[in-house]
Design a protein around this motif. Structure first.
Motif, PDB file in Angstrom:
ATOM      1  N   ASP A  89       0.758  -1.113   0.134  1.00  0.00           N
ATOM      2  CA  ASP A  89      -0.003  -0.115  -0.132  1.00  0.00           C
ATOM      3  C   ASP A  89       0.984   1.183  -0.018  1.00  0.00           C
ATOM      4  O   ASP A  89       2.039   1.374   0.809  1.00  0.00           O
ATOM      5  CB  ASP A  89      -0.680   0.058   1.225  1.00  0.00           C
ATOM      6  CG  ASP A  89      -1.852   0.951   1.351  1.00  0.00           C
ATOM      7  OD1 ASP A  89      -3.075   0.647   0.526  1.00  0.00           O
ATOM      8  OD2 ASP A  89      -1.487   2.179   1.955  1.00  0.00           O
ATOM      9  N   GLU A  90       0.552   2.214  -0.767  1.00  0.00           N
ATOM     10  CA  GLU A  90       1.393   3.524  -0.949  1.00  0.00           C
ATOM     11  C   GLU A  90       1.406   4.280   0.380  1.00  0.00           C
ATOM     12  O   GLU A  90       2.453   4.808   0.623  1.00  0.00           O
ATOM     13  CB  GLU A  90       0.682   4.250  -2.060  1.00  0.00           C
ATOM     14  CG  GLU A  90       0.771   3.884  -3.116  1.00  0.00           C
ATOM     15  CD  GLU A  90       0.120   4.564  -4.437  1.00  0.00           C
ATOM     16  OE1 GLU A  90      -0.312   5.612  -4.175  1.00  0.00           O
ATOM     17  OE2 GLU A  90       0.252   3.970  -5.800  1.00  0.00           O
ATOM     18  N   LYS A  91       0.319   4.197   1.224  1.00  0.00           N
ATOM     19  CA  LYS A  91       0.111   4.925   2.443  1.00  0.00           C
ATOM     20  C   LYS A  91       0.745   4.165   3.586  1.00  0.00           C
ATOM     21  O   LYS A  91       1.364   4.948   4.609  1.00  0.00           O
ATOM     22  CB  LYS A  91      -1.222   5.331   2.792  1.00  0.00           C
ATOM     23  CG  LYS A  91      -1.839   6.283   1.698  1.00  0.00           C
ATOM     24  CD  LYS A  91      -3.310   6.634   2.195  1.00  0.00           C
ATOM     25  CE  LYS A  91      -3.679   7.763   0.984  1.00  0.00           C
ATOM     26  NZ  LYS A  91      -5.136   7.768   0.821  1.00  0.00           N
ATOM     27  N   ASP A  92       0.589   2.847   3.700  1.00  0.00           N
ATOM     28  CA  ASP A  92       0.981   2.001   4.639  1.00  0.00           C
ATOM     29  C   ASP A  92       1.695   1.026   4.033  1.00  0.00           C
ATOM     30  O   ASP A  92       1.040  -0.292   3.727  1.00  0.00           O
ATOM     31  CB  ASP A  92      -0.136   1.511   5.637  1.00  0.00           C
ATOM     32  CG  ASP A  92       0.447   0.948   7.136  1.00  0.00           C
ATOM     33  OD1 ASP A  92       1.639   0.539   6.869  1.00  0.00           O
ATOM     34  OD2 ASP A  92      -0.388   0.811   7.866  1.00  0.00           O
ATOM     35  N   ARG A  93       3.093   0.986   4.136  1.00  0.00           N
ATOM     36  CA  ARG A  93       3.844  -0.181   3.374  1.00  0.00           C
ATOM     37  C   ARG A  93       3.594  -1.439   4.205  1.00  0.00           C
ATOM     38  O   ARG A  93       4.124  -2.689   3.515  1.00  0.00           O
ATOM     39  CB  ARG A  93       5.255   0.078   3.485  1.00  0.00           C
ATOM     40  CG  ARG A  93       5.614   1.580   2.859  1.00  0.00           C
ATOM     41  CD  ARG A  93       5.531   1.342   1.262  1.00  0.00           C
ATOM     42  NE  ARG A  93       6.529   0.572   0.844  1.00  0.00           N
ATOM     43  CZ  ARG A  93       6.618  -0.092  -0.469  1.00  0.00           C
ATOM     44  NH1 ARG A  93       5.656   0.225  -1.302  1.00  0.00           N
ATOM     45  NH2 ARG A  93       7.427  -0.890  -0.934  1.00  0.00           N
ATOM     46  N   ARG A  94       3.066  -1.523   5.423  1.00  0.00           N
ATOM     47  CA  ARG A  94       2.762  -2.947   5.837  1.00  0.00           C
ATOM     48  C   ARG A  94       1.661  -3.613   5.481  1.00  0.00           C
ATOM     49  O   ARG A  94       1.454  -4.998   5.454  1.00  0.00           O
ATOM     50  CB  ARG A  94       2.373  -2.728   7.329  1.00  0.00           C
ATOM     51  CG  ARG A  94       3.608  -2.208   8.128  1.00  0.00           C
ATOM     52  CD  ARG A  94       3.223  -1.863   9.730  1.00  0.00           C
ATOM     53  NE  ARG A  94       2.160  -0.757   9.596  1.00  0.00           N
ATOM     54  CZ  ARG A  94       1.446  -0.277  10.454  1.00  0.00           C
ATOM     55  NH1 ARG A  94       1.818  -0.597  11.716  1.00  0.00           N
ATOM     56  NH2 ARG A  94       0.547   0.291  10.332  1.00  0.00           N
ATOM     57  N   ILE A  95       0.782  -2.823   4.527  1.00  0.00           N
ATOM     58  CA  ILE A  95      -0.563  -3.759   4.016  1.00  0.00           C
ATOM     59  C   ILE A  95      -0.059  -3.965   2.636  1.00  0.00           C
ATOM     60  O   ILE A  95       0.445  -3.232   1.953  1.00  0.00           O
ATOM     61  CB  ILE A  95      -1.576  -2.594   3.847  1.00  0.00           C
ATOM     62  CG1 ILE A  95      -1.984  -2.088   5.283  1.00  0.00           C
ATOM     63  CG2 ILE A  95      -2.670  -3.078   3.067  1.00  0.00           C
ATOM     64  CD1 ILE A  95      -3.009  -1.170   5.441  1.00  0.00           C
TER      65      ILE A  95
END
Length: 151
Positions: A89-95
């Motif tokens: 995910d661009e906003k949350d790299r953990r996703i």
């Protein structure tokens, strides 16, 4: 067991496996490298994209009723075969989000057509009231399984 119940019992226990066998044969003609289970993973991903739902790996696994580990294995194989891709995910790299490739979208459309043709054929000679009765019976079956077996 009443005669109608015996017929329905026999029919339901047979038809599910028959549909899966036929589905595998039909899909293998166009997509010989994919199993029915892999097609269903691709379909779940494409369906989430179609309706704008959550395409995170955890949500797709939940939609399919499988563990995150099983989904990871399936997606790894489908990435290698060129049908799916994983992206952070661009906003949350953990996703981690899962997307179909063009090949994945093609397999999805082919699979959807198989199901659409099957349903169209099943109801083509039914009157509207008969279709409503069929839908009611199918909803009753679904309700039974969901309430009795908590799926």
């Amino acid at each position: 067991m009443e005669e109608n119940q015996e017929f329905i019992n026999e029919f339901l226990t047979t038809i599910f496996n028959e549909i899966l066998k036929i589905e595998q044969i039909v899909m293998a003609k166009a997509f010989p490298r994919l199993s029915v289970n892999e097609i269903h993973v691709i379909s779940a991903v494409c369906e989430t994209m179609r309706i704008g739902a959550d395409n995170r790996a955890t949500a797709v696994a939940k939609k399919l009723g499988i563990t995150a580990g099983s989904l990871t294995t399936a997606v790894t194989n489908l990435e290698r075969k060129g049908y799916l891709v994983r992206r952070h995910d661009e906003k949350d790299r953990r996703i981690v989000r899962i997307f179909p490739t063009e090949s994945g979208k093609s397999a999805y459309r082919y699979h959807e057509k198989f199901h659409s043709d099957m349903v169209s054929h099943a109801i083509e000679n039914l009157k509207e009231n008969e279709r409503q009765v069929l839908v009611k019976a199918l909803v009753n079956i679904e309700t039974f399984f969901r309430t009795q077996y908590e799926v």
